[in-house]
Structure formats: C-alpha cells, structure tokens
Design a protein around this motif. Structure first.
Motif, short mmCIF file in Angstrom:
data_model
loop_
_atom_site.label_atom_id
_atom_site.label_comp_id
_atom_site.label_asym_id
_atom_site.label_seq_id
_atom_site.Cartn_x
_atom_site.Cartn_y
_atom_site.Cartn_z
N LYS A 266 4.50 -14.37 -6.56
CA LYS A 266 4.64 -15.14 -7.79
C LYS A 266 6.08 -15.51 -8.09
O LYS A 266 6.38 -16.66 -8.43
N VAL A 267 6.99 -14.54 -7.97
CA VAL A 267 8.39 -14.77 -8.34
C VAL A 267 9.19 -15.34 -7.18
O VAL A 267 10.04 -16.21 -7.37
N GLY A 268 8.91 -14.84 -5.97
CA GLY A 268 9.71 -15.26 -4.83
C GLY A 268 9.25 -16.55 -4.21
O GLY A 268 10.00 -17.53 -4.13
N LEU A 269 7.99 -16.62 -3.78
CA LEU A 269 7.52 -17.78 -3.01
C LEU A 269 7.15 -18.97 -3.89
O LEU A 269 7.49 -20.10 -3.57
N LEU A 270 6.45 -18.75 -5.00
CA LEU A 270 6.09 -19.87 -5.87
C LEU A 270 7.31 -20.52 -6.49
O LEU A 270 7.30 -21.72 -6.80
N SER A 271 8.38 -19.74 -6.67
CA SER A 271 9.64 -20.28 -7.22
C SER A 271 10.60 -20.71 -6.12
O SER A 271 11.74 -21.07 -6.42
N SER A 272 10.15 -20.61 -4.86
CA SER A 272 10.98 -20.98 -3.70
C SER A 272 12.24 -20.14 -3.60
O SER A 272 13.25 -20.60 -3.07
N SER A 273 12.21 -18.92 -4.12
CA SER A 273 13.35 -18.00 -4.00
C SER A 273 13.14 -17.16 -2.74
O SER A 273 12.74 -15.99 -2.80
N PHE A 274 13.39 -17.77 -1.59
CA PHE A 274 13.09 -17.13 -0.32
C PHE A 274 13.98 -15.91 -0.07
O PHE A 274 13.53 -14.93 0.53
N SER A 275 15.21 -15.95 -0.52
CA SER A 275 16.11 -14.81 -0.33
C SER A 275 15.62 -13.61 -1.12
O SER A 275 15.66 -12.47 -0.64
N PHE A 276 15.14 -13.86 -2.32
CA PHE A 276 14.65 -12.77 -3.17
C PHE A 276 13.41 -12.13 -2.55
O PHE A 276 13.30 -10.90 -2.48
N SER A 277 12.47 -12.95 -2.08
CA SER A 277 11.26 -12.41 -1.47
C SER A 277 11.57 -11.70 -0.16
O SER A 277 10.96 -10.68 0.15
N ALA A 278 12.56 -12.20 0.60
CA ALA A 278 12.95 -11.53 1.84
C ALA A 278 13.59 -10.17 1.55
O ALA A 278 13.39 -9.21 2.30
N ALA A 279 14.36 -10.09 0.48
CA ALA A 279 14.99 -8.82 0.11
C ALA A 279 13.94 -7.77 -0.24
O ALA A 279 14.04 -6.60 0.17
N ILE A 280 12.92 -8.17 -0.98
CA ILE A 280 11.86 -7.23 -1.35
C ILE A 280 11.06 -6.81 -0.12
O ILE A 280 10.71 -5.65 0.04
N GLY A 281 10.77 -7.78 0.75
CA GLY A 281 10.06 -7.45 1.99
C GLY A 281 10.86 -6.50 2.86
O GLY A 281 10.29 -5.58 3.47
N PHE A 282 12.17 -6.70 2.92
CA PHE A 282 13.03 -5.81 3.70
C PHE A 282 13.04 -4.41 3.09
O PHE A 282 13.01 -3.41 3.82
N PHE A 283 13.06 -4.33 1.77
CA PHE A 283 13.01 -3.03 1.08
C PHE A 283 11.71 -2.31 1.42
O PHE A 283 11.72 -1.11 1.74
N ASN A 284 10.59 -3.02 1.40
CA ASN A 284 9.31 -2.42 1.75
C ASN A 284 9.31 -1.89 3.18
O ASN A 284 8.81 -0.80 3.46
N SER A 285 9.87 -2.67 4.10
CA SER A 285 9.89 -2.28 5.51
C SER A 285 10.74 -1.03 5.73
O SER A 285 10.37 -0.15 6.51
N VAL A 286 11.87 -0.95 5.04
CA VAL A 286 12.75 0.22 5.17
C VAL A 286 12.05 1.47 4.66
O VAL A 286 12.11 2.54 5.28
#
Length: 308
Positions: A266-286
C-alpha cells in the motif's frame, strides 16, 4: 601439474559422456541464478533515493533513510506484532497438524477408507487463494453464510465474522490448516513408510499397544524430518502470505490484519516508493536469515538433525 591436467582431462571426458545429466542439472541452476541471485543486486535501491530515469546506479545514495522511516512509522510495532502474531499462531497450530494426520493415517488398515481420507484432505490444497477467500467470505457472511444461518436458528443475531478484528487471526490460521494439512502430511507419511517393519513386529511380540508403538517407533522416526521442516518454517516466519491476507482485509478488521507485506504494497508500491518497499523487504530477509541460522544452530546442538 601433470596430475592436475590428467584429472582435468578425465573430468572433461566424464562430462562429455554424461552431458545429458549436466544439462538437466544446469536448468534449475540457471533458474536460481537468473531469478534469485542476479536480482539480489537490486537490493542496493534500499539505500538510494531511486529514480526511474536516473536508474539504480545513477540515483543518489541516502544510506539508512528508508529504514529509519520504516522504524519510525507510528504503526511499525503494530504491523510487526500482527506479522509475528499470525506467523507464530500459524506455526503452533499448523506445524503439528500434518504430523498428527500422518500418524492417524498410518494406523488405518482399511485401504479404501485410507485412500478416501487422503484424497479428501489433499483436495483443499489445490484450491486457489482467491477461491479460498471467496469461500470464507460467503461461508461467514452475516446474511447468507451457513454459520450465521445456523446460529440464527439457535436465536443468535447475525454476526459479521470477517468484520471482528479479534477473529481475523483464527479465521486465517484455521483455514490455512484446513487447506494445507493434507498436503503437508505427505512427507511424514513417506517417512513412516520407510520404518523397518521388524520394529513393529518386535513391538507386537512385546505386547506394545498402538499408542506405545506411536510413541516409541513412529514419533522418533519423524523427528529428523520434523526438525528440518521446523527450521525452514521458522526461517520464513516474516514471510507471511500477502495475497490471502490482502483479500481478507476490510475496513473493520484492518487493525489486526495489516501486516508488513500489505503495508509495503500500500505505502511502497502503490505510491511508487520503490526504495522504501525494498528497504522493508531487505529488513524482512535479514530477520529471516538470522532466525534460520539461529534455529539451525540450536537444532544442531540439541539433536543430530540440521540443514548444515
């Protein structure tokens, strides 16, 4: 030097002789390389203010800006709590369910009944996520739902179960158990089929009951497989299914159904904030990596079963 050249020549001859096998192995390796490893380079956008026009390497470096933005979000702890709560609930309920089903099926001697139970329990796994959620919505509907009609016949007012926040986790988890238990039991049934029949014969001669056979023969045989699957499940505890939760969400239950994956969408992809969504995804992976390594280390210390 000559010995190394000789060994290399022998290896090349073996590869030429069995080239079909290497081709078969190469296909999944290429899949992993192209779709799993190469895209990992894109994680750098989590540390950049990504701009589509400038590209990944041309975008300015911002460091931990988006990680701080995520951690300082007013609902960060709520989303983390919901994610871990649903995952742990699902693990506590869903992990032992296939084991219990496999143990029960292993005790059935009637072939027709056993195959019927297996078919009935396997079937829900092949229902798509969209259809599964549609079944839940219709079944739990306050107007046409079977459960609501049954309760209404008992004098209970119609209830919108999907709109009660406290019920969301239970609906999600138990529907998952119903859908995946039969399919998940396959690996345990396979493990039980490999148990030496002489063990059962010895237990029978010693006068052991069915419960004693399960405790002393079946369960120890399942422990190695169970430990491996438990490690893998704990290593994916932050990777909660997005599709089902997103489809089950509504304005009434969003306080308990909003998890990190839906928040990213909702916040990252729908708003086209790709860096923000990538940061959260990276946090999940770690977090998943730390859990995987930690649980594997503990399992290795406590038992002989581990991933490595």
């Amino acid at each position: 030097m000559l010995s190394m050249q000789k060994e290399l020549g022998m290896s090349m001859k073996k590869m030429k002789r069995h080239w079909q096998l290497y081709v078969v192995v190469a296909l999944p390796l290429l899949y992993l390389l192209i779709f799993k490893y190469i895209p990992m380079a894109g994680v750098v956008i989590a540390f950049k203010d990504y701009n589509v026009i400038k590209g990944i390497w041309g975008s300015p470096w911002v460091g931990l800006k988006y990680f701080e933005q995520f951690f300082e979000s007013p609902n960060f702890w709520l989303y983390l709590k919901n994610t871990l709560g649903i995952s742990m609930y699902g693990l506590l309920v869903g992990f032992p369910a296939p084991i219990l089903l496999a143990l029960a099926l292993n005790e059935i001697r009637n072939g027709f009944f056993k195959s019927s139970v297996q078919m009935i329990t396997y079937a829900p796994y092949f229902i798509s996520t969209v259809i599964m959620v549609s079944i839940l919505i219709v079944t739990l509907s306050p107007n046409v739902g079977i459960i609501s009609k049954f309760l209404h016949a008992l004098g209970v007012d119609n209830t919108n179960f999907m709109g009660i926040p406290s019920l969301f986790k239970s609906i999600y988890v138990w529907s998952d158990v119903w859908q995946h238990t039969g399919y998940g039991a396959i690996i345990y049934i396979a493990a039980l089929s490999g148990v030496n029949p002489e063990l059962y014969e010895s237990a029978k001669v010693d006068g052991a009951s069915r419960v004693q056979k399960i405790i002393n023969i079946d369960i120890p045989s399942l422990i190695p497989v169970s430990v491996i699957l438990l490690i893998l499940n704990l290593g994916n505890i932050m990777k909660l299914g997005f599709e089902k939760i997103y489809l089950m969400q509504n304005p009434l239950n969003v306080s308990t159904s909003e998890v990190i994956s839906t928040y990213v969408y909702k916040v990252g992809l729908l708003s086209s904030s790709f860096s923000f969504s990538a940061a959260i995804g990276f946090f999940n992976s770690v977090v998943n990596l730390i859990l995987l390594v930690g649980v594997n280390y503990i399992a290795k210390k406590l038992s002989s079963s581990s991933l490595w």
